[in-house]
Design a protein around this motif. Structure first.
Motif, mmCIF file in Angstrom:
data_model
loop_
_atom_site.group_PDB
_atom_site.id
_atom_site.type_symbol
_atom_site.label_atom_id
_atom_site.label_comp_id
_atom_site.label_asym_id
_atom_site.label_seq_id
_atom_site.Cartn_x
_atom_site.Cartn_y
_atom_site.Cartn_z
ATOM 1 N N VAL A 65 -4.741 -1.885 5.164
ATOM 2 C CA VAL A 65 -5.650 -1.542 4.078
ATOM 3 C C VAL A 65 -4.995 -0.424 3.291
ATOM 4 C CG1 VAL A 65 -7.903 -0.582 3.476
ATOM 5 C CG2 VAL A 65 -7.701 -2.224 5.349
ATOM 6 N N VAL A 66 -4.900 -0.577 1.973
ATOM 7 C CA VAL A 66 -4.228 0.400 1.132
ATOM 8 C C VAL A 66 -5.179 0.885 0.050
ATOM 9 C CG1 VAL A 66 -2.262 0.822 -0.396
ATOM 10 C CG2 VAL A 66 -2.009 -0.727 1.546
ATOM 11 N N ALA A 67 -5.215 2.196 -0.165
ATOM 12 C CA ALA A 67 -6.018 2.792 -1.232
ATOM 13 C C ALA A 67 -5.215 3.914 -1.869
ATOM 14 C CB ALA A 67 -7.330 3.329 -0.679
ATOM 15 N N GLU A 102 -4.489 7.106 6.830
ATOM 16 C CA GLU A 102 -3.307 7.948 6.981
ATOM 17 C C GLU A 102 -2.544 7.986 5.669
ATOM 18 O OE1 GLU A 102 -1.585 6.883 11.224
ATOM 19 O OE2 GLU A 102 -2.257 5.096 10.149
ATOM 20 N N HIS A 103 -1.913 9.105 5.400
ATOM 21 C CA HIS A 103 -1.082 9.220 4.199
ATOM 22 C C HIS A 103 0.294 8.668 4.537
ATOM 23 C CE1 HIS A 103 -0.059 10.825 0.257
ATOM 24 N NE2 HIS A 103 1.099 11.207 0.783
ATOM 25 N N GLN A 153 -2.993 5.901 0.830
ATOM 26 C CA GLN A 153 -3.823 5.991 2.021
ATOM 27 C C GLN A 153 -3.844 4.629 2.711
ATOM 28 O OE1 GLN A 153 -5.368 8.967 3.054
ATOM 29 N NE2 GLN A 153 -4.053 9.775 1.430
ATOM 30 N N VAL A 154 -3.663 4.634 4.027
ATOM 31 C CA VAL A 154 -3.467 3.377 4.756
ATOM 32 C C VAL A 154 -4.269 3.364 6.047
ATOM 33 C CG1 VAL A 154 -1.753 1.897 5.897
ATOM 34 C CG2 VAL A 154 -1.123 3.169 3.828
ATOM 35 N N GLN A 155 -4.884 2.218 6.332
ATOM 36 C CA GLN A 155 -5.400 1.897 7.668
ATOM 37 C C GLN A 155 -4.559 0.754 8.211
ATOM 38 O OE1 GLN A 155 -9.428 1.518 6.093
ATOM 39 N NE2 GLN A 155 -10.172 2.697 7.832
#
Length: 208
Positions: free
Chosen positions: A119-121, A155-156, A161-163
């Motif tokens: 997952v990316v934000a 996490e950065h 930001q990533v899951q």
């Protein structure tokens, strides 16, 4: 930055077992949902782009219910029924929820598709606001909040930001950097955003 399609060794989870996989991740599907009016009820378009390295190979799509519970099932079906599925090696999602609060079960998606999921934000989510909205306004909000909690903190990694599900931090970094062609957002997600917006609104209007 790594070269096109260059992802190195990484660990992955397959059907609950921890396996060491040594290969390049080059075939990736990235999903984003289309914009919709605030008052909309019903299904919302979700677009997936399939990339081989930095080249767009194809587009797949599905529809998920606004604030519903079928995002995971619809994503799995769109993937496994696609002619691209045998070559796919990873899944990227722009956010953990589509169509408002139709939250993806990352563990189920990873297990059923048998592929790592990221997952990316661009920015950290406002978890307090999300929790409040889910618990106070969304049917089944407690279950959806548990899915968000189960996905773990963001996490950065590589400027976003990533899951992660099924991929270690280094593998995630290498994969994301290999796909950061026109900015921080991996190209499969940038392309999915543009295509979904263009279909829903007649043209892409927002910065991907």
């Amino acid at each position: 930055m790594a070269g096109p399609g260059a992802a190195g060794q990484h660990d992955t989870w397959v059907q609950g077992h921890h396996l060491r996989v040594t290969r390049r991740i080059s075939h990736v599907a990235g999903f984003d949902d289309a914009p919709f009016p605030r008052a909309h009820r019903g299904d919302v378009l979700v677009v997936g782009t399939v990339f081989a390295g930095t080249r767009l190979e194809g587009v797949i799509s599905t529809r998920v219910r606004r604030d519903g519970i079928n995002a995971t099932e619809r994503l799995v079906r769109s993937l496994v029924e696609s002619r691209f599925f045998p070559q796919l090696q990873a899944i990227l999602l722009q956010g953990i929820a589509f169509a408002g609060f139709n939250v993806v079960d990352l563990d189920a998606l990873q297990r059923q598709a048998g592929l790592p999921v990221l997952v990316v934000a661009r920015h950290p989510p406002d978890l307090a606001a999300i929790r409040r909205a889910l618990l106070e306004h969304v049917p089944g909000g407690r279950r959806k909040w548990r899915l968000i909690e189960a996905a773990g903190p963001m996490e950065h990694i590589a400027g976003v930001q990533v899951q992660r599900q099924g991929l270690d931090p280094e593998g995630a970094r290498i994969l994301i950097e290999a796909l950061q062609i026109h900015g921080k957002l991996p190209e499969p997600l940038r392309a999915a955003h543009l295509i979904a917006g263009g279909i829903a609104a007649g043209e892409s209007r927002h910065r991907p």
